[in-house]
Design an enzyme around this catalytic site. Sequence first.
Site, PDB file in Angstrom:
ATOM      1  N   ARG A 127      -1.080   7.097  -1.583  1.00 16.43           N
ATOM      2  CA  ARG A 127      -1.525   5.736  -1.908  1.00 16.43           C
ATOM      3  C   ARG A 127      -2.206   5.740  -3.270  1.00 16.43           C
ATOM      4  O   ARG A 127      -3.430   5.727  -3.392  1.00 16.43           O
ATOM      5  CB  ARG A 127      -2.467   5.217  -0.825  1.00 16.43           C
ATOM      6  N   GLN A 132       2.784   3.044  -5.914  1.00 18.75           N
ATOM      7  CA  GLN A 132       2.694   1.777  -5.189  1.00 18.75           C
ATOM      8  C   GLN A 132       4.063   1.190  -4.865  1.00 18.75           C
ATOM      9  O   GLN A 132       4.291   0.677  -3.761  1.00 18.75           O
ATOM     10  CB  GLN A 132       1.875   0.785  -6.002  1.00 18.75           C
ATOM     11  N   ASP A 135       5.619   2.820  -1.738  1.00 18.69           N
ATOM     12  CA  ASP A 135       4.785   2.869  -0.534  1.00 18.69           C
ATOM     13  C   ASP A 135       5.396   2.034   0.590  1.00 18.69           C
ATOM     14  O   ASP A 135       5.073   0.866   0.776  1.00 18.69           O
ATOM     15  CB  ASP A 135       3.378   2.374  -0.877  1.00 18.69           C
ATOM     16  N   SER A 138       3.087   0.551   3.438  1.00 18.15           N
ATOM     17  CA  SER A 138       2.426  -0.714   3.100  1.00 18.15           C
ATOM     18  C   SER A 138       3.394  -1.883   3.151  1.00 18.15           C
ATOM     19  O   SER A 138       3.066  -2.958   3.679  1.00 18.15           O
ATOM     20  CB  SER A 138       1.782  -0.623   1.707  1.00 18.15           C
ATOM     21  N   TYR A 233      -7.161   5.513   3.768  1.00 19.45           N
ATOM     22  CA  TYR A 233      -6.948   5.191   5.180  1.00 19.45           C
ATOM     23  C   TYR A 233      -8.249   5.352   5.964  1.00 19.45           C
ATOM     24  O   TYR A 233      -9.149   6.084   5.565  1.00 19.45           O
ATOM     25  CB  TYR A 233      -5.881   6.107   5.792  1.00 19.45           C
TER      26      TYR A 233
END
Length: 385
Positions: A127, A132, A135, A138, A233
């Site tokens: 992360r 990004q 990911d 997400s 997290y």
Amino acid sequence: MRIAVAKEIEVCERRVALNPDTVGRLIKQGLEVWVEAGAGERAFFSDAAYEAAGAKIVHHTDELWGSTDILLKVSPPQEREDGRTEIDLMREGTLLISFLNPLGNPVVAQQLANRKVSALSMELIPRTTRAQSMDALSSQASLAGYKSVLIAAAALPKYFPMLTTAAGTIAPAKVFIIGAGVAGLQAIATARRLGAVVEAFDIRPAVKEEVQSLGAKFVEVKLEEETTAAGGYAKEISEASKQRTQEVIAEHVKNSDVVITTAQVPGKTAPLLVTAEMVAQMKPGSVVVDLAAEQGGNCACTEPGKDIVWNGITIIGPINLPSSMPVHASQLYSKNLTSLLQLLIKDKTLNLDFADDIINAACITHGGEIRNQRVKDALQNAVLR
């Protein structure tokens, strides 16, 4: 360089690894793309659409799995009807990119290593700002958060928004969201758009501003320990902190029309946050949607994959919610994979550069070995059990 898109055989999986748009972009870069016949059907992408984008449609599964350099999937490899596993179909040296659940089911990693397949797990993409666009956790969690609110709104025997009518004023629904990660934040935004009054809780104090920026009230509990793990997290906390957390949560659960739980710890059983005693205190007709159902659930009354009514409270434990929106789920996942492929392929040649932090973090097997220490530890723990 040949890239193959496998057809998912898991019953509840409707997503596909690449959609026709991203296939077309890869073709323009001079890459060869094979798509298994029917791979996109459950996501409403036809074989004809893939052919129009330049892909070759392959009708024989063995041919596709055994003749590719990079194999793309959504779900971890499954057991086939003929008794073989999908891993058995792969040739040595193939690169598999998929969700692999390596911390929850590390045996798959060992099977891939035994087959001398290199594997990148989409769950382990770091992360970071640089990663990004890759990911996938997400991107898929955002879909789950959105859909959880729609499910709750459909199950709740009340309006979500405040309404002023000739027959009187209807008070807005009260929604309590536990866990303010990507799924929780999307749930907050969606519930607010529908007009609900929203509260949210998370053990990580750093998310308070994000919650408030979406128009929700942040329920705070002060814990005397670190609550954020690597990558941002939530971290598994002590029993004392869990007890303190449940005490704070209890009053908010009692007063809510809808409770949506999203708290998960990678590779661990989901933390129990909503006890049966809390559910018993909720108003009849209230709804609980437990997004952690696949990991055992945040609610003591959750039955994974089922909708139940317990003492007048509807408790919903959905499995694989992103798959219920396969068009956009596939579109987003496809973008995640394409971004990762741009990093992995240089001059039409696969370049597994372990000096790159993204590749190093995501690659769980290579050269016949498990190379990720967390996966090794999870496998050792599984053997000891």
